[in-house]
Structure formats: C-alpha cells, structure tokens
Design a protein around this motif. Structure first.
Motif, PDB file in Angstrom:
ATOM      1  N   ARG A  52      -6.452   4.114  -2.441  1.00  0.00           N
ATOM      2  CA  ARG A  52      -5.150   4.705  -2.787  1.00  0.00           C
ATOM      3  C   ARG A  52      -5.048   5.055  -4.276  1.00  0.00           C
ATOM      4  O   ARG A  52      -3.976   5.416  -4.753  1.00  0.00           O
ATOM      5  CB  ARG A  52      -4.018   3.717  -2.446  1.00  0.00           C
ATOM      6  N   LEU A  53      -6.141   4.860  -5.044  1.00  0.00           N
ATOM      7  CA  LEU A  53      -6.055   5.080  -6.497  1.00  0.00           C
ATOM      8  C   LEU A  53      -6.665   6.433  -6.849  1.00  0.00           C
ATOM      9  O   LEU A  53      -7.669   6.846  -6.274  1.00  0.00           O
ATOM     10  CB  LEU A  53      -6.836   3.991  -7.243  1.00  0.00           C
ATOM     11  N   ASP A  54      -6.053   7.104  -7.832  1.00  0.00           N
ATOM     12  CA  ASP A  54      -6.706   8.264  -8.449  1.00  0.00           C
ATOM     13  C   ASP A  54      -7.582   7.703  -9.565  1.00  0.00           C
ATOM     14  O   ASP A  54      -7.090   7.266 -10.604  1.00  0.00           O
ATOM     15  CB  ASP A  54      -5.646   9.220  -9.021  1.00  0.00           C
TER      16      ASP A  54
ATOM     17  N   LEU B 114       2.495   2.417  -3.418  1.00  0.00           N
ATOM     18  CA  LEU B 114       1.722   2.610  -4.653  1.00  0.00           C
ATOM     19  C   LEU B 114       2.084   3.890  -5.395  1.00  0.00           C
ATOM     20  O   LEU B 114       2.083   3.922  -6.625  1.00  0.00           O
ATOM     21  CB  LEU B 114       0.223   2.594  -4.347  1.00  0.00           C
ATOM     22  N   ASP B 115       2.432   4.963  -4.648  1.00  0.00           N
ATOM     23  CA  ASP B 115       2.745   6.222  -5.344  1.00  0.00           C
ATOM     24  C   ASP B 115       3.887   6.041  -6.330  1.00  0.00           C
ATOM     25  O   ASP B 115       3.887   6.611  -7.419  1.00  0.00           O
ATOM     26  CB  ASP B 115       3.098   7.330  -4.325  1.00  0.00           C
ATOM     27  N   SER B 116       4.884   5.224  -5.943  1.00  0.00           N
ATOM     28  CA  SER B 116       6.023   5.053  -6.863  1.00  0.00           C
ATOM     29  C   SER B 116       5.778   3.934  -7.874  1.00  0.00           C
ATOM     30  O   SER B 116       6.316   3.947  -8.980  1.00  0.00           O
ATOM     31  CB  SER B 116       7.304   4.768  -6.071  1.00  0.00           C
TER      32      SER B 116
ATOM     33  N   CYS C 130      -6.980  -2.003  -2.823  1.00  0.00           N
ATOM     34  CA  CYS C 130      -6.383  -0.677  -2.519  1.00  0.00           C
ATOM     35  C   CYS C 130      -7.138   0.460  -3.196  1.00  0.00           C
ATOM     36  O   CYS C 130      -6.527   1.445  -3.629  1.00  0.00           O
ATOM     37  CB  CYS C 130      -4.925  -0.641  -2.986  1.00  0.00           C
TER      38      CYS C 130
ATOM     39  N   THR D  12      -7.241   8.907 -13.334  1.00  0.00           N
ATOM     40  CA  THR D  12      -6.048   8.385 -14.032  1.00  0.00           C
ATOM     41  C   THR D  12      -6.272   6.917 -14.372  1.00  0.00           C
ATOM     42  O   THR D  12      -5.962   6.452 -15.474  1.00  0.00           O
ATOM     43  CB  THR D  12      -4.804   8.497 -13.113  1.00  0.00           C
TER      44      THR D  12
ATOM     45  N   LEU E 231       2.638   2.806  -9.148  1.00  0.00           N
ATOM     46  CA  LEU E 231       1.546   2.977 -10.115  1.00  0.00           C
ATOM     47  C   LEU E 231       1.994   3.570 -11.460  1.00  0.00           C
ATOM     48  O   LEU E 231       1.564   3.080 -12.513  1.00  0.00           O
ATOM     49  CB  LEU E 231       0.425   3.825  -9.506  1.00  0.00           C
ATOM     50  N   PRO E 232       2.859   4.603 -11.467  1.00  0.00           N
ATOM     51  CA  PRO E 232       3.267   5.127 -12.791  1.00  0.00           C
ATOM     52  C   PRO E 232       3.911   4.035 -13.661  1.00  0.00           C
ATOM     53  O   PRO E 232       3.661   3.970 -14.870  1.00  0.00           O
ATOM     54  CB  PRO E 232       4.285   6.222 -12.440  1.00  0.00           C
TER      55      PRO E 232
ATOM     56  N   ARG F 175       0.825  -1.229   0.000  1.00  0.00           N
ATOM     57  CA  ARG F 175       0.000   0.000   0.000  1.00  0.00           C
ATOM     58  C   ARG F 175       0.851   1.267   0.000  1.00  0.00           C
ATOM     59  O   ARG F 175       0.576   2.213  -0.728  1.00  0.00           O
ATOM     60  CB  ARG F 175      -0.930   0.012   1.216  1.00  0.00           C
ATOM     61  N   GLU F 176       1.897   1.251   0.850  1.00  0.00           N
ATOM     62  CA  GLU F 176       2.712   2.473   0.990  1.00  0.00           C
ATOM     63  C   GLU F 176       3.552   2.741  -0.259  1.00  0.00           C
ATOM     64  O   GLU F 176       4.073   3.841  -0.440  1.00  0.00           O
ATOM     65  CB  GLU F 176       3.641   2.374   2.208  1.00  0.00           C
TER      66      GLU F 176
END
Length: 801
Positions: free
Chosen positions: A670-672, A616-618, A667, A675, A620-621, A613-614
């Motif tokens: 945690r998703l936009d 995902l920001d890195s 999750c 996008t 997902l792209p 989970r932590e």
C-alpha cells in the motif's frame, strides 16, 4: 468452473498440460482447504489416469502424487471412501516404482490413505460406514518391502518408517501376525543413527494410538535406547525422545519397569537448565507423568541432582510461559505422591530457603515471582496446609525485622495464593498490604500492589469495592491503579460485568491526571475494560475525543492501543469502523496527543494491519508530516555556563519513523515507495536516534524493493558517507566517541545491504565511496567484519536442522 475446465485437461495427451493442472490444483487446495469436497469424484479419474499412463514422465507422476496427497490432507476422509478401490492399486504400484522419488511421494500418499480408510478421530460419517479390510494387506505388503530394504535412498527409508508407523497406529489390531516382526524392524532402525529420529516419531505415533497396540515385546530394549538418546547433541532427537517416553509412560505404565525408569532418570539432570527452556519443559512434563504413573520411583529424587537443577531453574530469570506451567504441574504432582522427604513443608523450605536464610538476595526479580507461583501451586494441592502458611506470610510482611527480599517474596506469594484461593478469612490482610505501600523499596511497593489486585481476583465482591474506595480516598493512586489493572486483566468477564460502570466512572476521573505514569495505567485499564463490553464502551471512548483536555484525549487514544491484540477478538469489526476517528488525533494541536496517536497506529500496524490498511491513503500524509524537523520546537536551555539545545519534536519524529518501519513489514503493497524513500532520505540527516532507525529501514528496503532503491542510490549514498567520515572533536566525552562508533557501524550495515543489490556498485558515487572505505583502515575493518557477520548469518538461516 475451474474444476470443469481441468476435468477435460487432465485427460489430455500433453504431459506438460497435465503437470500444470496438478500444480494449479495443489495451489488451489492450499489456499482453500476443503473446497473440492463436492468435486472429488470428477478429479480422481484424472489423477489415476496420470498414475497408470505408460507415457507419463516421472515428474508428472510425482506431481500427481503430490497433488493427491495435498487433497487428501485438506479434505474429510469420507469424501474419498467411494474411490479407495480405484486409488489403492495405482498408489501401491508407485510404492514399488524403481525411481526413488516416485516411491518416496507414493509412501506419503499411502500414509494418508491409511488415515482415510480408517480414521481414528471419531468422525460420525466415517466410523462405521467403511470397511478397510480388503486393502490392509496390499498397503502393508508394499510398505514392509520398502521398510526391510537396506540399500535404498535415505528419504525412502524415512518415509517407509513413518508410513508403517501410521499403518500400525490405525490398523495394528487387524495385523496380529505381522506386528511382532515389524516392531523388531523398528527396534533395528532405532539403533541406526541415520533413521533413529524418524523411528522415535513413528513409535510416539504408535504409542499414542487409541487401539492400544501391544508394545511389551520391544519395551525392555527400546526404553534404554531412548534414554541414551537424551545424551546426544541433536536437539530435535532429545525433544522427540522426551515426547515418546512421556506417552509410553502414560499408556504403558504397567509394562514400564523401575529399571527402565531409572535409566531415564539418570539422563535427566543435564536437560533441566535455562540453556534450553523447551527441552526443560518436556523433561518436566515427563517427570509430572512419572509422578502419576510411578510415584514410588520419585523417592530417589530427594537427595539427587534433579531437584537441585529444578531449584536452579526456578531462580532463572528466563523461566516463563510453557516451561513455568510445566514446573507448576510437576510440583503439584510431586507433592500429591506424599513421598517421604518431599512433602509440602520440605518442598516449601527448598523453594524459599535461600530468601529466608538471608545469605544473599536473589539476583533477579523474576526469580521471586517464579518461587511465589510454585508456592501457590503447592498450596493449592494441599489445601489443609494453606491457612497456616498464609498466616506466616502475613507476619513476614508485618515484621519490622524482615528484609526487603523476604517481604517481596511474602507479598508475591500471598498474591499468587489469593488469586486461586479466597483469603477473605484473613482479617488483617488489607491493612498489612496497604502498609506495605509505604515501604522504602520500590520493588516491595509494586509487589504489594500486584498482591492486592491478585487477591481481589480470588474474591471480587469482598475486595474490588475496597480497592475502588481506596483509589477515591487515598494518596497512593498510582499503586492502587496498578492493583486495579491486575484485577481487570485477570478476573473473569462474568465476574467483572456487575462492576464495569463503577470502575469506568472512577477511571474517567483520573484520566486527566498530570502525572504521565498514572495516565498510562488509567489508559491500560480503560482499554482492557472496553474489551469486556465493546458495544457500549467503545462509542463512549470515541465520545471523549471531542471533549476534555489534551491529557484526556491522550489517555483515550492510548486506551485504544490496549484494545488491539494479535489474536482475533469480538471487538475487531467495531474497532475497524471507528479507528479512523481515533487516528484523526494525528492532526491534534497537542504534541503529546499526536505522539500517542502514532504509537497506537504503530501497534495496529504491527499486530492487526487489517484495521488500518484501508485508512493508509488518509493517514500517510499526516505520518510523513511528522517526520519533518520543526525549527519552532527547538529551544536553547542554559545549564550553568553551557547552552544546551533541546528538540521537543524529537520523540514525535522517532514515533513516526518507527511507524514507517512497521509499515514495511505489514503494508508494503500500500506504500508509494518513492515518496517513502524521500522521507527516509531526510531521516538519514537527522538526529542520532533517527539515523539509526533509517539505516535499519535502508537495509530492509534493499531486500524488499531493490529496483526502487537502485534508482535513488546516488541520493542515499551521500548522507551515509557523511556519517562514516564525521570526526568527533578531540575533547569530547567518551559517550560521544561511542555514539559515533555505533553510527558508523550501523551506516556500514546499510552500505553492505545496498551492495547486495545487483548493479549497485555501478553507481559512480557508490564505487567512489567503496574506494574511500578500502583506503581508510578503520572503515575497511568495520566493513569487513560486517560482511563476515552477514555471510555467516545467511549460512545459519539456511541451516534448517
């Protein structure tokens, strides 16, 4: 602080305020069970105030009782002992309340109060310190009044039965005079279709009580009635009845006569079948108990239907898990009774007969595995018979006249027996199994590799060095590595510890193998071995990411997938710290490494989302990056006169979309979503496999975040319409037509899901598409059938019986 604030509010005049207090307390206790143990003295007066207060509304009383029930269920009994004198009178008054909903809730509280005043689970704080005597009469009297009443609400009837069951279970020894009459009422309730299920559960509770309540007066009538329930169509009733009969047999075997047993045995054959494995499992457990308590009654099995049903069930491809374990227990219990006609060799012949008579091979590989497990269970129960049978199996594998199915069964049986019994005294076993590796049948080869691994578990010092030696020198690495995988998966941690280093170094030699199948087995072995000593081995795995070929990197990333399980494991904190390093391989130059990194990521997101989970920001792209079609990976291959397009990036894109689908479940927060929807939209125009995945995603998204989908609806409808209106060329092969049909149906499912969003049909493009569907006969037919399916599925999901 919360309790302090609530303490004041619970004495407020306002009914609404107090109701909100109870709702909040209930929520708090559900989230943190046991958290109020210190605060119960402060809260009880507030609850009692609302129960006694003349101005309280019915709803407030119901909420106060529900809150009290939840607190009692989630906290230790001793915390309430000081408050029992104050709690009993208002609860008893509520049981007598004229409004059925208050009565019903109060009976639940009474049932829990009984467990509080006399817990049966030997809690040291509670066993001697509290005397329940002063309260028994009040609790019994208010409950029996409700139990006897015929003209009351169904819910009150059921809860009165459950509550009285609890009273007899926990306090029956203090009610000698009342007991016989109460049990007769239970017998009446057992005969009534509306109350029979609840009564069966209550009787199960009483029969399991450590107080050994005397049930002899009602058993002669109750057991035949219970036996008749096994015929009924209600599944829950069958399951509860089997559990009740099982516990009656365990605890009252001397009072259960052979007539009663025969009544039950007559009903059992139809219950033992693959159509309902859980019912079969319960029936098998009952038979195992019968073998221990009434061995003489098993004599009638030898020619009867029950054994035929058992043999059919053993051959079923569905037999596994709990039902298989119950089957093995029964065979061991049965052979121990030494019933004539049901001895070791009789049962062995029944199980293996069809394979040896060569009338026909069994239809399914799973059947051979189940028979082998039963053979091993029998052999463990009769150790004296073992060596001769093992010798016979070895001869069957060697014998050139044996069919493949006989060899298959003999090898699997050797493996299952060897797993529990040391077979090192059989000198030719190793060579016989290695010879079977060169069989022409793939199934015999894989059975030989399983057998070698399983036998090694029975004696590691003898067999594990031999397997490692063979892997180093032999040409049959793939099969031998499967044997090693079996050893690592099944052996005990303490047994394997001394060999970890030698196994690890051997596996590393093979992790750059060019054959993908072999690499996958090596990766699974590495992953499962890492679980044995994660502190040492996980950092080593991480170290190999930087070195070695792309093959080695893909093996290491796949190995991590096998360290992730759905249960909590000691490796989890270590894994959480370094899984980011393994997922950096999503940027690896090699396609295959990126694909296995996505598969590992998907496994983590599915089984243990907390690991990723932590990150995902890195991540997902990079994940979204892999959903794009890459022109440079598409090539043309000439096949004779035809040109054929091959897309090397397809597997990678499929893996990426599968990850996206998994993230929706685990999750979503945690998703936009916008996008995310951009990439779903691209997928709707991609290859067949990816379209199918994105149609499923659209259906999920319609229910999970309808407002975001509504904003994008016009852009999503267009590709769906394109799919539904595509025509296949007239001279295409049959598969093309079938594919296009399947695509249309899946696209239509997505359309039906989108139309469940309120206001969806207001979109001009959607309403235009709808009219296009209704004017096209083929599309209209698909649309109607899917709508019918989804409405009946909704009806089924609501039926909670």
């Amino acid at each position: 602080m919360i309790v302090k604030a609530l303490h004041k509010q619970l004495k407020e005049k306002s009914v609404k305020t107090r109701q909100c207090c109870f709702n909040m307390l209930t929520e708090l206790v559900n989230v943190l069970p046991g958290a109020l143990t210190q605060h119960i003295p402060v809260l009880i007066p507030g609850i009692i105030f609302s129960l006694n207060d003349k101005s309280s509304s019915s709803n407030l009383k119901i909420d106060a009782l529900a809150c009290l029930h939840v607190i009692m269920v989630t906290h230790p009994a001793h915390a309430f002992h000081a408050h029992v004198p104050a709690l009993v009178p208002p609860v008893v008054a509520c049981v007598g309340d004229p409004f059925y909903k208050i009565t019903s809730e109060a009976l639940l509280v009474t049932q829990q109060l009984v467990k509080v005043i006399r817990p049966l689970d030997n809690q040291p704080e509670s066993s001697d310190s509290f005397d329940p005597s002063p309260y028994i009469n009040d609790l019994f009297t208010c409950t029996i009044r409700r139990l006897k009443a015929a003209d009351i609400d169904q819910e009150v009837k059921e809860r009165a039965i459950s509550c009285m069951g609890q009273i007899i279970c926990n306090l029956g020894d203090r009610l000698p005079a009342e007991l016989p009459g109460t049990l007769l009422i239970f017998l009446e309730r057992l005969k009534n279709e509306i109350t029979r299920l609840t009564t069966v559960k209550a009787l199960t509770l009483i029969a399991g009580s450590p107080l050994k309540i005397d049930l002899r007066p009602v058993l002669p009538d109750a057991v035949p009635i219970l036996a008749s329930f096994l015929r009924k169509n209600q599944r829950a009733l069958k399951l509860c009845t089997l559990a009740a009969l099982d516990i009656l047999l365990r605890n009252y075997s001397s009072a259960v006569t052979s007539v009663m047993v025969d009544a039950v045995l007559a009903e059992l054959p139809p219950l033992i079948s693959e159509s309902d494995m859980h019912v079969s499992q319960m029936a098998l457990s009952f038979l195992s108990t019968l073998a221990v308590t009434h061995p003489s009654s098993l004599g009638q099995l030898s020619g009867g239907n029950i054994l035929q049903q058992l043999i059919m069930l053993v051959r079923s491809p569905l037999l596994q898990g709990g039902a298989l374990a119950a089957m093995l227990d029964f065979y061991q219990a049965l052979v121990a009774t030494e019933t004539p006609g049901l001895g070791y060799m009789d049962l062995l012949r029944m199980l293996t007969g069809p394979v040896y008579s060569q009338s026909a091979a069994l239809p399914h590989k799973q059947a051979y595995c189940s028979i082998a497990k039963c053979v091993a269970a029998l052999t463990r129960a009769c150790p004296n018979e073992g060596p001769a049978v093992v010798g016979q199996f070895i001869q069957d594998v060697k014998n050139s006249r044996s069919t493949d199915s006989i060899r298959l069964l003999a090898l699997l049986s050797l493996g299952e027996v060897g797993h529990h019994v040391d077979l090192s005294s059989q000198p030719e076993l190793k060579t016989v199994i290695l010879d079977a590796f060169s069989s022409s049948s793939e199934e015999v080869k894989s059975a030989a590799s399983y057998a070698l691994g399983s036998i090694a578990v029975g004696n590691l010092p003898e067999y594990l060095p031999f397997v490692l030696q063979e892997i180093s020198s032999s040409k049959r690495q793939y099969l031998l590595l499967h044997s090693l995988k079996e050893i690592i998966s099944s052996a005990s941690v303490s047994g394997l510890k001394p060999y970890v280093e030698s196994v690890w170094s051997l596996l590393l030699k093979h992790c750059e193998c060019q054959e993908e199948g072999t690499r996958n087995v090596v990766a699974e072995c590495l992953g499962k071995l890492t679980l044995i000593d994660p502190e040492t081995l996980l950092p080593r795995l991480k170290g190999y990411l930087l070195s070695g070929s792309s093959y080695a990197r893909s093996s290491v990333v796949t190995a991590v997938k096998f360290t992730i399980s759905d249960q909590p494991q000691p490796i989890d904190p270590l894994l959480k710290n370094c899984i980011g390093d393994f997922l950096k391989t999503l940027e690896d130059p090699d396609l295959n490494v990126r694909r296995v990194a996505l598969v590992t990521f998907n496994s983590a997101a599915h089984n243990k989302p907390s690991l990723i989970r932590e990150l995902l920001d890195s991540v997902l792209p990079q994940l979204y990056n892999e959903t794009k079609v890459r022109k440079e990976l598409i090539r043309e291959v000439e096949m004779g006169p035809f040109k054929h397009t091959v897309d090397d990036g397809l597997d990678l894109r499929k893996a990426a979309f599968e990850c996206m689908y998994t993230l929706l479940d685990s999750c979503l927060d945690r998703l936009d979503i916008f996008t995310f929807l951009n990439h779903v939209e691209d997928g709707l125009k991609d290859h067949y496999d990816i379209k199918m995945l994105t149609f499923l995603m659209l259906a999920r998204l319609s229910s999970l975040c309808p407002s975001a989908v509504l904003q994008r609806l016009d852009r999503l409808v267009e590709p769906l319409r394109a799919t539904c209106t595509t025509k296949v060329k007239a001279n295409s092969v049959k598969q093309e037509f079938e594919k296009q049909d399947e695509l249309k149906r899946s696209a239509m499912r997505a359309v039906v899901a989108l139309l469940t969003i309120p206001e969806a049909e207001k979109s001009p493009l959607m309403s235009e598409f709808q009219s296009q569907i209704s004017s096209n006969q083929e599309l209209a037919a698909i649309f109607d059938s899917i709508q019918r399916d989804s409405s009946s599925a909704n009806m089924e999901s609501m039926d909670t019986s």
